[in-house]
Enzyme design. Structure first.
Site, PDB file in Angstrom:
ATOM      1  N   GLU A  36       6.847  -3.822  37.045  1.00  0.00           N
ATOM      2  CA  GLU A  36       6.222  -2.675  37.670  1.00  0.00           C
ATOM      3  C   GLU A  36       5.500  -1.879  36.827  1.00  0.00           C
ATOM      4  O   GLU A  36       4.322  -1.157  37.229  1.00  0.00           O
ATOM      5  CB  GLU A  36       7.201  -2.180  38.492  1.00  0.00           C
ATOM      6  CG  GLU A  36       7.866  -3.181  39.923  1.00  0.00           C
ATOM      7  CD  GLU A  36       8.871  -3.851  39.241  1.00  0.00           C
ATOM      8  OE1 GLU A  36       9.670  -4.377  40.080  1.00  0.00           O
ATOM      9  OE2 GLU A  36       9.200  -4.092  38.063  1.00  0.00           O
ATOM     10  N   ASP A  38       3.975  -2.036  33.893  1.00  0.00           N
ATOM     11  CA  ASP A  38       2.657  -2.670  33.676  1.00  0.00           C
ATOM     12  C   ASP A  38       1.805  -2.672  34.620  1.00  0.00           C
ATOM     13  O   ASP A  38       0.256  -2.470  34.604  1.00  0.00           O
ATOM     14  CB  ASP A  38       2.758  -3.964  32.966  1.00  0.00           C
ATOM     15  CG  ASP A  38       3.391  -3.908  31.568  1.00  0.00           C
ATOM     16  OD1 ASP A  38       2.866  -3.044  30.944  1.00  0.00           O
ATOM     17  OD2 ASP A  38       3.997  -4.814  31.166  1.00  0.00           O
ATOM     18  N   LEU A  84       1.389  -5.215  21.900  1.00  0.00           N
ATOM     19  CA  LEU A  84       0.627  -6.207  22.358  1.00  0.00           C
ATOM     20  C   LEU A  84       0.047  -6.119  23.524  1.00  0.00           C
ATOM     21  O   LEU A  84       0.602  -5.645  24.620  1.00  0.00           O
ATOM     22  CB  LEU A  84       1.692  -7.928  22.340  1.00  0.00           C
ATOM     23  CG  LEU A  84       2.189  -8.193  20.935  1.00  0.00           C
ATOM     24  CD1 LEU A  84       3.130  -9.021  21.446  1.00  0.00           C
ATOM     25  CD2 LEU A  84       1.141  -8.662  20.237  1.00  0.00           C
ATOM     26  N   GLU A 114       5.942 -18.053  20.303  1.00  0.00           N
ATOM     27  CA  GLU A 114       7.415 -17.258  19.934  1.00  0.00           C
ATOM     28  C   GLU A 114       7.863 -16.942  21.237  1.00  0.00           C
ATOM     29  O   GLU A 114       7.202 -16.277  21.979  1.00  0.00           O
ATOM     30  CB  GLU A 114       7.365 -16.288  18.705  1.00  0.00           C
ATOM     31  CG  GLU A 114       6.587 -16.768  17.668  1.00  0.00           C
ATOM     32  CD  GLU A 114       6.037 -15.559  16.573  1.00  0.00           C
ATOM     33  OE1 GLU A 114       6.605 -14.377  16.741  1.00  0.00           O
ATOM     34  OE2 GLU A 114       5.556 -15.757  15.789  1.00  0.00           O
ATOM     35  N   LYS A 116       9.585 -13.967  23.060  1.00  0.00           N
ATOM     36  CA  LYS A 116       9.466 -12.409  23.050  1.00  0.00           C
ATOM     37  C   LYS A 116      10.714 -11.660  23.253  1.00  0.00           C
ATOM     38  O   LYS A 116      11.441 -11.832  24.470  1.00  0.00           O
ATOM     39  CB  LYS A 116       8.369 -11.775  24.220  1.00  0.00           C
ATOM     40  CG  LYS A 116       7.982 -10.409  23.984  1.00  0.00           C
ATOM     41  CD  LYS A 116       6.966  -9.993  24.942  1.00  0.00           C
ATOM     42  CE  LYS A 116       6.418  -8.654  24.876  1.00  0.00           C
ATOM     43  NZ  LYS A 116       7.381  -7.507  24.890  1.00  0.00           N
ATOM     44  N   ASP A 118      13.418  -9.028  23.786  1.00  0.00           N
ATOM     45  CA  ASP A 118      13.642  -7.843  24.416  1.00  0.00           C
ATOM     46  C   ASP A 118      14.613  -6.958  23.766  1.00  0.00           C
ATOM     47  O   ASP A 118      15.624  -6.682  23.925  1.00  0.00           O
ATOM     48  CB  ASP A 118      13.874  -8.054  25.972  1.00  0.00           C
ATOM     49  CG  ASP A 118      13.721  -6.810  26.757  1.00  0.00           C
ATOM     50  OD1 ASP A 118      13.036  -6.072  26.238  1.00  0.00           O
ATOM     51  OD2 ASP A 118      13.981  -6.755  27.892  1.00  0.00           O
ATOM     52  N   TYR A 225       9.535 -11.125  12.643  1.00  0.00           N
ATOM     53  CA  TYR A 225       8.428 -12.159  13.286  1.00  0.00           C
ATOM     54  C   TYR A 225       6.946 -11.771  12.713  1.00  0.00           C
ATOM     55  O   TYR A 225       5.766 -12.305  13.327  1.00  0.00           O
ATOM     56  CB  TYR A 225       8.356 -12.079  14.864  1.00  0.00           C
ATOM     57  CG  TYR A 225       8.513 -10.723  15.393  1.00  0.00           C
ATOM     58  CD1 TYR A 225       7.572  -9.805  15.153  1.00  0.00           C
ATOM     59  CD2 TYR A 225       9.445 -10.489  16.407  1.00  0.00           C
ATOM     60  CE1 TYR A 225       7.535  -8.869  15.947  1.00  0.00           C
ATOM     61  CE2 TYR A 225       9.791  -9.067  16.759  1.00  0.00           C
ATOM     62  CZ  TYR A 225       8.596  -8.263  16.613  1.00  0.00           C
ATOM     63  OH  TYR A 225       8.772  -7.153  17.240  1.00  0.00           O
ATOM     64  N   LYS A 312       3.934 -12.564  29.696  1.00  0.00           N
ATOM     65  CA  LYS A 312       5.291 -11.881  30.476  1.00  0.00           C
ATOM     66  C   LYS A 312       5.704 -12.839  31.515  1.00  0.00           C
ATOM     67  O   LYS A 312       5.095 -13.051  32.386  1.00  0.00           O
ATOM     68  CB  LYS A 312       5.203 -10.454  30.725  1.00  0.00           C
ATOM     69  CG  LYS A 312       4.721  -9.814  29.810  1.00  0.00           C
ATOM     70  CD  LYS A 312       5.797  -9.176  28.973  1.00  0.00           C
ATOM     71  CE  LYS A 312       6.773  -7.871  29.536  1.00  0.00           C
ATOM     72  NZ  LYS A 312       6.312  -6.471  29.043  1.00  0.00           N
ATOM     73  N   CYS A 406      36.033  11.525  49.705  1.00  0.00           N
ATOM     74  CA  CYS A 406      36.891  10.497  48.715  1.00  0.00           C
ATOM     75  C   CYS A 406      37.120   9.526  49.840  1.00  0.00           C
ATOM     76  O   CYS A 406      37.980   9.610  50.712  1.00  0.00           O
ATOM     77  CB  CYS A 406      37.684  11.316  48.066  1.00  0.00           C
ATOM     78  SG  CYS A 406      38.646   9.823  46.878  1.00  0.00           S
ATOM     79  N   CYS A 409      41.378   9.847  49.089  1.00  0.00           N
ATOM     80  CA  CYS A 409      42.174  10.793  49.234  1.00  0.00           C
ATOM     81  C   CYS A 409      41.494  11.950  50.180  1.00  0.00           C
ATOM     82  O   CYS A 409      42.076  12.955  50.742  1.00  0.00           O
ATOM     83  CB  CYS A 409      42.571  11.643  48.060  1.00  0.00           C
ATOM     84  SG  CYS A 409      41.190  12.606  47.234  1.00  0.00           S
ATOM     85  N   CYS A 424      35.000  12.726  42.970  1.00  0.00           N
ATOM     86  CA  CYS A 424      36.156  13.234  43.698  1.00  0.00           C
ATOM     87  C   CYS A 424      36.378  14.097  43.038  1.00  0.00           C
ATOM     88  O   CYS A 424      37.150  14.006  41.783  1.00  0.00           O
ATOM     89  CB  CYS A 424      36.956  12.043  44.150  1.00  0.00           C
ATOM     90  SG  CYS A 424      38.524  12.670  44.697  1.00  0.00           S
ATOM     91  N   CYS A 430      44.410  13.056  43.491  1.00  0.00           N
ATOM     92  CA  CYS A 430      43.680  11.546  44.317  1.00  0.00           C
ATOM     93  C   CYS A 430      44.571  10.487  43.492  1.00  0.00           C
ATOM     94  O   CYS A 430      44.473  10.196  42.394  1.00  0.00           O
ATOM     95  CB  CYS A 430      42.175  11.463  43.992  1.00  0.00           C
ATOM     96  SG  CYS A 430      41.615  10.054  44.641  1.00  0.00           S
TER      97      CYS A 430
END
Ligand code: IVH
Length: 674
Positions: A36, A38, A84, A114, A116, A118, A225, A312, A406, A409, A424, A430
C-alpha cells in the site's frame, strides 16, 4: 486532472506518506503494508513527473527514509547505500528487461535471481579479515554504527578464512527468524509489552537496543548479498557471493543464475509458494545483472541501481465473515480485541481468530458487525484483519462498539495518554488480572512453581485461599487436599515446589512480581544495578533511568509499583516468607575488587571496548563508587572513551575540560590490571 487538482492531490499524498514514514521508521508501528505504501509513493511520483511545477526537493519521493537514532555514532557510507526499484507485475518486469537489453546492446545479460529478505539492511566492513564496522542504512549516505550489536549475531563471521580481499565491504539483510519472533512476542505479551508487528520490526528494534547482551539473546540472523570494493578478481556478482561463502559468510542457497526473462519468471513463480515454508520472511525476488562491467555501464540513479530490481509479491489474503469479537483482559489490565471468524484457509492453515489490535484499529478500518473482512498472515502469532469488503456490508450495519467497561469486573475502562490500548484500571480488584498476576508469578521463567498450574490457580481463587502471590506461602496441606483434583501426593508436590521457589534468584523474583514493562532482561539489569529489592524500591525515576535500556516509561512504572501499599505489603510478605530479595554477596575468592576510587564522580562511558562489554564496564565503575550518566555536561567528571566513539562527544568533553581516560587507563586507575 488539471494542475490545481494535481496540486491538492500531491499535497495530500505527501502528508500521508510522511505520516507513514514516521510510523514506520520512528515509531516502528506501521499502519499500512509495504505494498500500500508503495502504491502511494508511486502515485505521487507519477503526478510529480506529470506536473513538474509542483515538484519539491522535500518531497518524500526524494528520500529513502531514515533509521538513524541519536544514541548511535553516525558513520558515512563509503558507497551510498541504495535501495531497489520495485515492480509488481509481469509487465513491469518485462519493461525492466527491455531497458537492460536496450542499454547493453549486443551483450545479453545474465540475471541472478535471489529472494528478497524482509529485514534490515546492514553494511559490514572487513580489514585484514577482521570485522571492523557494521553500519545500518540510515539515510543512505550515513548510518548508525551498530557494530557492538552486530558482533552478537552468530552467523556473521568476526574473522574470515580463505582468500579474502584485504579491505572490502559486504552488505546484506539482518532478520529475525519466525520461531525467534514468535517466542519473543509471546514473552512480550506476557510481560504487558506491546508485541512487535512483524519479524522485520522486531529485527530493527533489536538492532537499536543499547544493551548488546540483550541483542545476543534475541538470536538475529543475516544473509549477505552484495560485495563492494575495488580490485576483486571475480567479474560477476554470483562468483563474488560464492567466493564470500568461502570466506565464511552466510549466502543464500537460493541465489540462481537465469539466462533470460523466462527463467526469471520461473524462479518468481516457484518461490511465490515455496517461500512460505522458509523459516524467515521474504517479500519478493531481487533480479540483478550479474556482470560487474555491465552493472557499471548501466549505472545508478540517485536512489537505486539501474542493474537490479525487486519483484514484490502481493501479500496473501483471505476474505471471510466476522462472527463476533471477544475483548480479552490481560494480567496488566490491557484489553485486546480478538475477532472470531468464519474459518477460512490462508497460506496453508485454517484461520478462525484474528487480532484487531486496539480500538483505533477498529475505527481506522471501520469494521462493523456483520462485515466480511480481509485477513493477512505475516510472521504474526495470530493473523490480522487488514480491511473490510465494502460491497458485502449489510445495509443497516452498526459500527463495532468498543466496551466502556471491563468485561470481567465492570470497571469503566481507561485509555492512558500515548497508549493505543484500553486498560481496566481495577489493578487490585479485577479477578482476571489478579489471577493473571499469580499465573505469571508461578511461571517457569519466574518462580517456576510447577506443582501448581493455571487451573489450580483458578481453584485457589474460587475457594478464597489465594488472592495474591504472597498467599501461596501460607497454604497448608489440608487446604490443598480439600480441592478437587488434589490428593496427598499432588498436595505435597505443590508445597515442595512452593518451598523450592524460595531459592529462586532475586532477579527472577523481581520479574515474577509483575511490574508492568519489567521483562526478564530488564529485571536482570535492575537486579544487578541495585543489588536488592529494598534499594530498588526506594530509587527515583532518575536513578532508575541510569540502568541500561531503562527509559522513562519503565522507570515510572517501577516507581508507581512500589508506591502502592498493596505492592509494599506483597513484597514484605514475600520477604518474610524467605524469598530471595537481594543479589548474592560477591564471592570472597572472586578477583573483583571494589574501592571508593570513583566515589562521587559522574562518569560517561562511550564507544566500544575490547576487554569487557560496556555493561560490565558500567558495573565496574559502580563497584568503585562511580555513577554512570548518559550525556556529557559540565557536571560530568570523567569520560571513558572506547573505540569508535562519536567525534561530537569527544569534542564536547574536550571543550568542557573533562578528564578523558581510555579503557586501559581506567583499569590501571582501579588497580584491576593483569
Ligand atoms: S540488493 C544496490 N538483494 O531490499 C543493491 N537487497 O527494497 C541493493 N534486500 O535495500 C540491494 N533482499 O535492504 C538486495 N537479495 C537481496 C535483498 C535485498 C533484501 C533489501 C535491501 C534493499 C531493499 C530494497
Amino acid at each position: 486532472m488539471d494542475s490545481n487538482q494535481a496540486k491538492a492531490r500531491i499535497a495530500a499524498l505527501r502528508a500521508e506518506i510522511n505520516r507513514h514514514n514516521h510510523l514506520y521508521y520512528v515509531e516502528a508501528t506501521p499502519a499500512i503494508g509495504d505494498y500500500e505504501f508503495d502504491q502511494l509513493l508511486r502515485e505521487l511520483a507519477l503526478l510529480e513527473s506529470q506536473f513538474p511545477e509542483h515538484d519539491s526537493p522535500n518531497s518524500p519521493t526524494r528520500r529513502v527514509g531514515s533509521d538513524l537514532s541519536s544514541q548511535f555514532v553516525q558513520v558515512r557510507h563509503q558507497h551510498p547505500m541504495l535501495s531497489l526499484a520495485n515492480v509488481y507485475s509481469e509487465q513491469e518486469l518485462g519493461e525492466f528487461d527491455t531497458r537492460i537489453r536496450k542499454a547493453l546492446g549486443d551483450s545479453a545479460p545474465l540475471y541472478i535471481c535471489e529472494l528478497k529478505f524482509d529485514g534490515v539492511a546492514i553494511g559490514l566492513t572487513y580489514h585484514h579479515g577482521q570485522l571492523v564496522r557494521a553500519v545500518t542504512r540510515g539515510d543512505g549516505t550515513a548510518g548508525d554504527d551498530v557494530t557492538a550489536n552486530v558482533r552478537t549475531i552468530r552467523t556473521i563471521p568476526l574473522s574470515l578464512h580463505g582468500d579474502y580481499p584485504d579491505e572490502f565491504e559486504i552488505r546484506g539483510e539482518i532478520f529475525m527468524p519466525q520461531s525467534v519472533f514468535a517466542e519473543l512476542n509471546a514473552r512480550r505479551l506476557d510481560e504487558g509489552e506491546t508485541p512487535f508487528a512483524n519479524p522485520r520490526n522486531a529485527a530493527a528494534g533489536t538492532l537499536k537496543l543499547q544493551s548488546s547482551s540483550e541483542v545476543a539473546r534475541r538470536h538475529l540472523d543475516c544473509y549477505l548479498y552484495h560485495v563492494l570494493g575495488g580490485g576483486l578478481p571475480q567479474r560477476g556478482h554470483f562468483e563474488l557471493c560464492q567466493a564470500a561463502k568461502g570466506w565464511g559468510f552466510k549466502i543464500s542457497e537460493q541465489m540462481t543464475p537465469c539466462r533470460n526473462l523466462n527463467e526469471v519468471r520461473q524462479f518468481i513463480a516457484r518461490w511465490e509458494t515455496e517461500r512460505k515454508h522458509l523459516p524467515y520472511d521474504t517479500d519478493g525476488v531481487v533480479i540483478k545483472v550479474n556482470d560487474l562491467a555491465q552493472q557499471q555501464a548501466l549505472g545508478l540513479t540517485a536512489k537505486t541501481p539501474r542493474w537490479a530490481v525487486a519483484y514484490k509479491y502481493k501479500p496473501e489474503r483471505a476474505c471471510t465473515p466476522l462472527l463476533s469479537v471477544d475483548f480479552q483482559v490481560g494480567r496488566t489490565g490491557a484489553i485486546t480485541p480478538v475477532a472470531n471468524l468464519q474459518p477460512v484457509r490462508l497460506a496453508g492453515t485454517t484461520v478462525k481468530r484474528a487480532s484487531l489490535h486496539n480500538a483505533d484499529q477498529i475505527v481506522l478500518l471501520d469494521i462493523r458487525q456483520g462485515d466480511w473482512v480481509y485477513v493477512e498472515k505475516g510472521g504474526e502469532i495470530i493473523p490480522k484483519i487488514v480491511g473490510v469488503e465494502p460491497t458485502k456490508r449489510p445495509p443497516s450495519s452498526q459500527p463495532l462498539a468498543f466496551p466502556k467497561r471491563c468485561p470481567d469486573c465492570g470497571t469503566p475502562l481507561v485509555r492512558p495518554e500515548g497508549e493505543a490500548r484500553h486498560f481496566c484500571p481495577n489493578l487490585y480488584g479485577c479477578p482476571t488480572q489478579l489471577m493473571g498476576k499469580v499465573e505469571h508469578f508461578i511461571g517457569r521463567r519466574a518462580l517456576n512453581i510447577d506443582g501448581l498450574g493455571q487451573e489450580t490457580v483458578a481453584l485457589l481463587f474460587a475457594h478464597g485461599l489465594v488472592g495474591n502471590a504472597a498467599d501461596l506461602y501460607s497454604l497448608r496441606r489440608e487446604q490443598l487436599m480439600m480441592l478437587e483434583r488434589f490428593a496427598a501426593k499432588s498436595a505435597d508436590n505443590a508445597l515442595a515446589s512452593i518451598e523450592a521457589s524460595k531459592r529462586v534468584p532475586f532477579y527472577r523474583v523481581l520479574y515474577g512480581i509483575g511490574i508492568r514493562y519489567v521483562g526478564e532482561s530488564t529485571a536482570r539489569s535492575l537486579a544487578e544495578h541495585f543489588g536488592s529489592m529494598e534499594a530498588m524500591a526506594s530509587a527515583s525515576v532518575e536513578q532508575l533511568m541510569q540502568v541500561p535500556d531503562v527509559g522513562e516509561r519503565i522507570a515510572q512504572s517501577v516507581v508507581q509499583f512500589f508506591a502502592h501499599p498493596n505492592n509494599q505489603a506483597l513484597v514484605r510478605t514475600l520477604a518474610e516468607a524467605g524469598l530471595q530479595m537481594r543479589m548474592p554477596e560477591p564471592d570472597a575468592n572472586s578477583s573483583t575488587k571494589t574501592s571508593n576510587e570513583l566515589k562521587g564522580l559522574s562518569v560517561v562511558v562511550s564507544g566500544t571496548f575490547s576487554r569487557i562489554s560496556r555493561d560490565e564496564l558500567k558495573q565496574l565503575i559502580a563497584q568503585h563508587g562511580g555513577r554512570c550518566v548518559s550525556g556529557i555536561s559540565s557536571s560530568t567528571s570523567m569520560l571513558v572513551a572506547g573505540d569508535r566513539m562519536g567525534p561530537a562527544k569527544l569534542q564536547k568533553a574536550t571543550q568542557l575540560g573533562i578528564r578523558i581516560v581510555s579503557e586501559d587507563e581506567l583499569f590501571a586507575l582501579l588497580g584491576q590490571d593483569g
